[in-house]
Design an enzyme around this catalytic site. Structure first.
Site: not given
Length: 636
Positions: A207, A211-213, A430, A433, A505
């Site tokens: 992973g 992710t928490g392995k 902004e 956008h 951008d």
């Protein structure tokens, strides 16, 4: 290291003997009385005051005659080494008659220098023997690492007092189910053996970072109730040849003695890379370590209840022999959590913290697409820090929202001094956008707009999807490109000028357009083909290199198609803003007034309504001591 009482007494005896020897050498080698020169001895001899002279080498001990009932006085002197005492006294005027009246006695000289040197040598040799004795004992100690290079450095957990269980792991339910079977086999193996099932030899946790392995492996250790050995892949390899393989053997020997048990190797890619990738040096040592791991996992003597778990975020570089059935039979992919998984992770990390009842965890999960468990834990921690900074007793929703923006873009920099002209450019950039994202139906809804510098950006517009998406259609990608270019289009439309604020951008939109043409086959002219082979880091999203498999004419056609997609998106953005110029001006004016607009305030600007009162408390860190007198470029 614990020292035996006998060895301590031996050391004390050596110290006492050395002190006594030095004291004796000083006393024995010192003078026995006052020291007078030899010419004074000659004058006293002429006067008949000396009765005896004892000669010991060049040292003289002179005994004077006692007078009027006084005891004889003994003094020390020293003659020259070039001749005898008689010759030297004659040279000083002492005649033969006087010398016959004096008793001259000769004794063997004591060579104290030789004795001292001999003592130093003896004690030096004894000291070396003692040093090497304790040096070897130090290396042979059980708690010492000096001569135990080949011993495994794995930490063993008995599982009696688990700190993490499956209840502490959220957002990866399918992965937990896979590992629950392993735990169940270790607890009730007969249920599987009766059906002829064979337990997997190894489980590979794959992973992205965060992710928490490792946390899932800790949960397995807490749930299994069997010995759990934990070690990092880099701990096998040292600068000495053969150490890695020796440590692997020692680790598996310990595991077999404690079976059934689990071995967890974190970051196994440190030793599990393709063999033959390097020549000599540490690569050979790493390959020996990998060969020993392969033999231990599926060799002749592997009929034991030892399960090997490993974690990596680079499965693409692991050796195929390590991944075949019989070694790592089961591969558990731990993916990024979806919206329900993120909500569950928020619930786990807010457990035990003074979170306000007004905090909506579902809204927080919706505001954090793409976040993994480590990111969410960081968000909760940052929110707690912000609440403590403002002397609050509970963590409210504004703290969580500020923490999310901190993790995404960095802290606010309100102390930066910006001219009114630049602030106006930022506001329209902004607003461009946001307006394009709001008008185009395939764009994600606008959640927040700000012209306050945060991180490296002079301003930002946050658009978040209402639900997780795993595929992207061509129309949505085109709309996203138009929204990305909305800032530059607004600058050109309002000021009839462009600035450097859209550099980021342009980089983003160029990558999207090139991927559409070369990777996704979304060009009508070039067709559904992939151009170029890219070597990427799995789970990391980074390209290592590209192998070009197309001609120069095709490269020119690709550039033409990429440019066409970008130009079409730019023209669409300009058209949307021209048709909604009044709304663009209103949103920009609101931005200049409040600097930050929430989704409700932005909608009010788009609908022509006045700004509502601020619904939420603004979280702003204390200003810094000195403002940064430097303008910044606007960025989305």
């Amino acid at each position: 290291m614990k020292t035996k009482p006998g060895s301590s007494n031996f050391i004390y005896l050596l110290i006492i003997a050395a002190v006594l020897f030095l004291v004796y050498s000083y006393v024995a080698g010192g003078e026995t009385g006052p020291t007078i020169p030899l010419n004074q001895i000659a004058e006293d001899a002429k006067a008949g005051k000396i009765s005896t002279i004892q000669v010991r080498g060049d040292d003289l001990s002179i005994t004077y005659k006692g007078t009027d009932g006084q005891a004889a006085q003994i003094v020390a002197s020293r003659k020259g080494p070039e001749s005898s005492l008689v010759e030297q006294l004659k040279a000083l005027g002492v005649n033969e008659e006087i010398l016959r009246e004096i008793s001259i006695e000769f004794a063997e000289p004591t060579d104290w220098g030789t004795l001292v040197n001999l003592g130093i040598t003896v004690f030096g040799m004894v000291g070396l023997v003692v040093f090497f004795y304790f040096f070897i004992r130090q290396f042979q100690g059980a708690n010492n690492q000096a001569l135990s290079f080949g011993k495994s450095r794995a930490r063993m957990f008995s599982g009696d007092r688990p700190t993490i269980t499956f209840g502490d792991v959220a957002g990866i339910e399918e992965s937990k189910e896979e590992l629950k079977e392993v735990v169940e086999f270790l607890k009730e193996p007969q249920k599987f053996i009766n059906l002829g099932a064979r337990i997997p030899k190894g489980v590979l946790l794959v992973g992205a970072p965060g992710t928490g392995k490792t946390m899932l492996a800790k949960a397995v250790a807490g749930e299994a109730g069997v010995p759990f050995f934990s070690i990092s892949g880099s701990e096998f390899v040292e600068m000495f040849v053969g150490v890695g393989a020796s440590r692997v053997r020692d680790l598996f020997d310990q595991a077999k003695r404690h079976s059934p048990c689990i071995i967890f190797v974190d970051e196994i890619d440190a030793v599990g890379r393709y063999r033959g990738a390097g020549l000599g040096g540490s690569h050979d040592e790493r390959e020996q370590t990998l060969n020993q791991i392969l033999v231990e996992m599926d060799g002749f003597d592997t009929d034991t209840n030892v399960i090997i778990m490993a974690a990596t975020n680079r499965p693409d570089i692991l050796d195929p022999a390590l991944l075949r059935p019989g070694r790592f039979d089961r591969r558990v992919v731990i993916d990024q959590p979806d919206i329900r998984g993120r909500e569950a992770i928020f619930r786990v990390h807010t457990r035990g913290k003074p979170v306000s009842a007004t905090v909506d965890l579902a809204e927080l999960a919706q505001s954090t697409p793409g976040f993994v468990g480590a990111d969410i834990e960081n968000v909760v921690n940052e929110a707690a820090i912000i609440a403590a900074r403002h002397n609050k007793r509970r963590i409210d929703m504004p703290e969580f929202q500020e923490a999310i923006e901190r993790v995404i873009a960095g802290p606010e920099r309100r102390s930066r001094v910006i001219s009114d002209e630049d602030r106006e450019v930022f506001a329209y950039h902004e607003a461009g956008h946001a307006v394009v994202s709001h008008v185009l139906p395939k764009c994600d809804p606008v959640r927040k707009i700000s012209i306050v510098a945060r991180g490296m950006a002079g301003g930002y517009t946050i658009t978040l999807p209402e639900e997780d998406r795993y595929i992207m259609q061509r129309g949505k990608l085109a709309a996203q490109m138009a929204a990305i270019l909305g800032g530059r289009a607004a600058e050109e439309l309002v000021f009839n000028e462009i600035s450097t604020g859209a550099s980021d951008d342009l980089d983003k939109v160029s990558k999207v357009a090139r991927a559409m043409v070369m990777r996704y086959g979304m060009s009508d002219k070039l067709g559904p083909m992939v151009y170029g082979r890219k070597e990427e880091l799995v789970f990391l999203g980074k390209e290592i290199g590209e192998q070009r498999d197309y001609s120069e004419a095709m490269a020119e056609a690709i550039d033409t198609e990429v440019k066409k997609l970008i130009v079409d998106a730019y023209e669409q953005a300009k058209q949307v803003l021209a048709e909604n110029r009044e709304k663009l001006d209103r949103v920009a004016r609101y931005l200049l007034e409040r600097e930050t607009l929430s989704s409700e305030e932005f909608i009010a600007g788009m609908e022509g309504r006045p700004l509502p009162a601020p619904a939420r408390e603004r979280i702003a860190p204390p200003p810094s001591a000195e403002p940064v007198l430097k303008p910044v470029a606007a960025a989305a």
